[in-house]
Design an enzyme around this catalytic site. Structure first.
Site, mmCIF file in Angstrom:
data_model
loop_
_atom_site.group_PDB
_atom_site.id
_atom_site.type_symbol
_atom_site.label_atom_id
_atom_site.label_comp_id
_atom_site.label_asym_id
_atom_site.label_seq_id
_atom_site.Cartn_x
_atom_site.Cartn_y
_atom_site.Cartn_z
ATOM 1 N N GLY A 84 13.841 19.280 48.170
ATOM 2 C CA GLY A 84 13.029 18.931 49.329
ATOM 3 C C GLY A 84 13.078 17.459 49.710
ATOM 4 N N SER A 85 11.997 17.012 50.286
ATOM 5 C CA SER A 85 11.912 15.711 50.956
ATOM 6 C C SER A 85 12.142 14.530 50.027
ATOM 7 C CB SER A 85 10.528 15.625 51.590
ATOM 8 O OG SER A 85 10.046 14.318 51.587
ATOM 9 N N SER A 86 12.540 13.406 50.645
ATOM 10 C CA SER A 86 12.719 12.168 49.898
ATOM 11 C C SER A 86 11.380 11.548 49.506
ATOM 12 C CB SER A 86 13.548 11.179 50.713
ATOM 13 O OG SER A 86 12.952 10.974 51.975
#
Lengths: 156, 429
Positions: A83-85
């Protein structure tokens, strides 16, 4: 399972250890230090942003196998980050809010999860000589020695 | 790790305590990723201004210097933050003042963010405020080493531009902004940039439009996970909007940071070059059945056809996407119970305003909004139960984040839903 390179347990601990099924894995150090505790094993990758609630230390992704489970004070064992950073920022927030895991064992580390372990500031190993998500079960007792680079697993 | 003389000086405090703290984080992080050295960068895309409860408490305690030290450098020190050493931009963050009165987003967050923008602007942070810095002037060159966050921007930089960045985080981009350094590991190194999974596109899937490129990206991410899919077969030449959608989707269903489309993306002219030698004997076939499966997965959270919210512009829309939305809305009005938002970088809204597109959208009852998105800010119009979007990424995330139903379809189907209040989308062959 590779065991020969692990140092022998202290003589006083031998009877207790002998009664258990002990495994030793070697790995690469991500964050140094020593942590001892109960394992919480995720069979699937973990998201930071949208995946955990740092205020409670819980997994909040609805379709996740560990949905609702709390990792605070546990050794978190998982295959990889997804998923997201924002991943590392969310795990850093668990440290700042007192809900962090005690240590991490990450089967395959990426920039996201490596930075996450660094800013969570907990002993962490990766690249083990066996798949930690298969050989460790939730409830097993785990000792991460991320000063020497090995992991002891005491099967529950 | 092998350090150069200037890196040792920074580590040892010659450039002040904030830079020393930044080097300390980079060394801890470098060891964690197994880097042997750091690499020089002059392009950072990170986040400092996004409001959060933890940040608000830190600012109250010790101002923005303290917040930056703790969150962006992972340091316990108390020191003043110097100017950014290398060009640094702020990615998307919370909503700005244009959100006031149209969504349940806290005024205190808008104020905290405005305060942050003033502080970081003074320290040399370019407030681009978008998940697509490459649309508003931050366009790395081929082979340039960068330190970027934001999964959809990272995959675009690596794949479409041939720049080199890992999927960095808040602390590593913070440390990079004060040092111009980042660990030289992962995507920075030639040997880690080859393709790993071969995806073959069946001509019958008709991958030649925005919807289909998003679905193919979602499929490729599911196949490749954190690895590097290589897309071959029969498809139309993608434009930048389609590649933006493809990458965002692949980074959502998997953790893809780099892909190759031989002949289209710059690092691989041929399939052999994409794999750096032997092409895998077995590829993953993307045919009509796989396409339908992706469509159904992205629509499995949709139940009620009564749509109360339509979201376009994830990742942030290009001017051309705003033009398309305006064209679809020309002379129509939104259904009484439905809202339509299209998210754009603020710099591009200026162009949309100037071109008359914003006026068309606003006349129809829609809104052109900037800086953020419903997922980032965890907000939607009050009372939203069912939303529709043309973004695979937003269809994936928003139901979990806001507990609402989602429909995924074409831009035109989404506009139709905004006008009629009903979802009538379907997968066309």
């Amino acid at each position: 399972m590779s065991t020969p390179s692990s140092p022998p347990p202290s003589p006083a601990a031998l009877p207790w250890l002998a009664a258990r099924n002990k495994l030793t894995l070697r790995g690469r150090i991500v964050v140094p230090g020593i942590a001892v505790g109960e394992a919480m094993v995720s069979p699937e990758p973990i998201s930071g942003w949208g995946g955990i609630d740092p205020a409670k230390g819980t997994i909040i992704e609805r379709r996740h196998a560990l949905y609702g489970a709390c990792f605070t004070g546990k050794i978190l064992v998982f295959p990889s980050a997804k998923g997201s950073s924002g991943w590392a920022g969310f795990f850093q927030a668990t440290r700042l809010q007192g809900t962090a895991p005690l240590g991490m064992v990450i089967a395959r580390v990426s920039a996201k999860s490596a930075l996450g372990a660094v800013v969570t500031r907990v002993p962490t190993l990766t690249d083990l000589d066996d798949d930690p998500c298969l050989v460790i079960a939730t409830g097993d007792y785990v000792r991460i020695d991320a000063d020497s680079g090995y992991l002891e697993v005491y099967k529950a | 790790m092998l350090l150069t003389d200037d890196e040792k000086r920074m580590r040892d405090g010659a450039e002040g305590p904030a830079v020393a703290a930044a080097m300390d984080l980079l060394l801890r992080y470098g060891r964690a990723v197994g880097a042997e050295r750091l690499c020089d960068i002059r392009n950072v895309a990170g986040t400092m201004t996004q409001p959060s409860p933890v940040k608000a408490a830190l600012v109250k305690e010790g101002g923005w210097d303290k917040a930056f030290a703790v969150i962006n450098l992972d340091s316990d020190g108390d020191f003043a933050i110097p100017d950014m050493r290398v060009p640094t931009c702020q990615l998307q963050h919370g909503f700005g003042p244009d959100a006031l009165g149209i969504m349940p987003y806290p005024k205190q967050s808008i104020e905290l963010q405005a305060d942050a923008e003033a502080f970081y602007g003074r320290h040399g942070v370019n407030i681009l405020a978008t998940c697509t810095p490459y649309q508003v002037g931050n366009l790395p060159t081929f082979g340039e080493h960068c330190a970027w966050m934001e999964s959809s921007a990272v995959i675009y930089a690596n794949s479409v531009l041939g720049a080199r960045t890992n999927c960095e985080g808040i602390a590593s981009t913070g440390a990079a902004s004060l040092t111009g350094k980042v660990p030289c590991a992962g995507n920075h190194r030639d040997e880690n940039r080859h393709g790993t999974h071969l995806v073959e596109v069946d001509p019958r899937t008709g991958v030649d439009n925005f919807l289909d490129w998003g679905m193919l990206g979602y499929f490729a991410g599911g196949i490749a996970g954190e690895d590097h899919p290589v897309i071959t077969g029969d498809f139309g030449r993608p434009d930048i909007n389609e590649l933006k959608h493809f990458g965002a989707a692949a980074a959502t269903s998997g953790g893809v940071e780099l892909y190759h489309i031989p002949g289209i993306t710059p690092e691989a002219l041929t399939t052999e070059a994409a794999f750096g030698g032997a092409v895998p004997a077995d590829g993953y076939w993307y045919g009509p059945a796989q396409r339908r499966h992706v469509y159904e997965t992205l629509n499995e959270i949709g139940g009620s056809p009564d749509v109360d919210f339509v979201l376009l512009g994830c990742p942030h829309a290009s001017v051309d996407q705003v033009r398309q939305a305006a064209a679809a809305l020309e002379g129509r009005s939104l259904s009484a119970g439905t809202e339509l938002w299209i998210m754009v970088p603020r710099a591009l809204r200026e162009i949309a305003d100037r071109s008359g597109y914003t006026a068309v959208i606003t006349r129809a009852g829609g809104r052109v909004l900037t800086d953020s998105c419903p997922a980032m800010s965890r907000t939607a119009p009050a009372g939203t139960r069912v939303f529709a979007t043309d973004s695979a990424k937003q269809a994936h995330y928003l139901p979990a984040i806001l507990g609402i139903e989602a429909w995924f379809g074409t831009t035109e189907e989404c506009v139709d839903a905004a006008v009629t209040g009903r979802w009538r989308g379907e997968l066309r062959p």
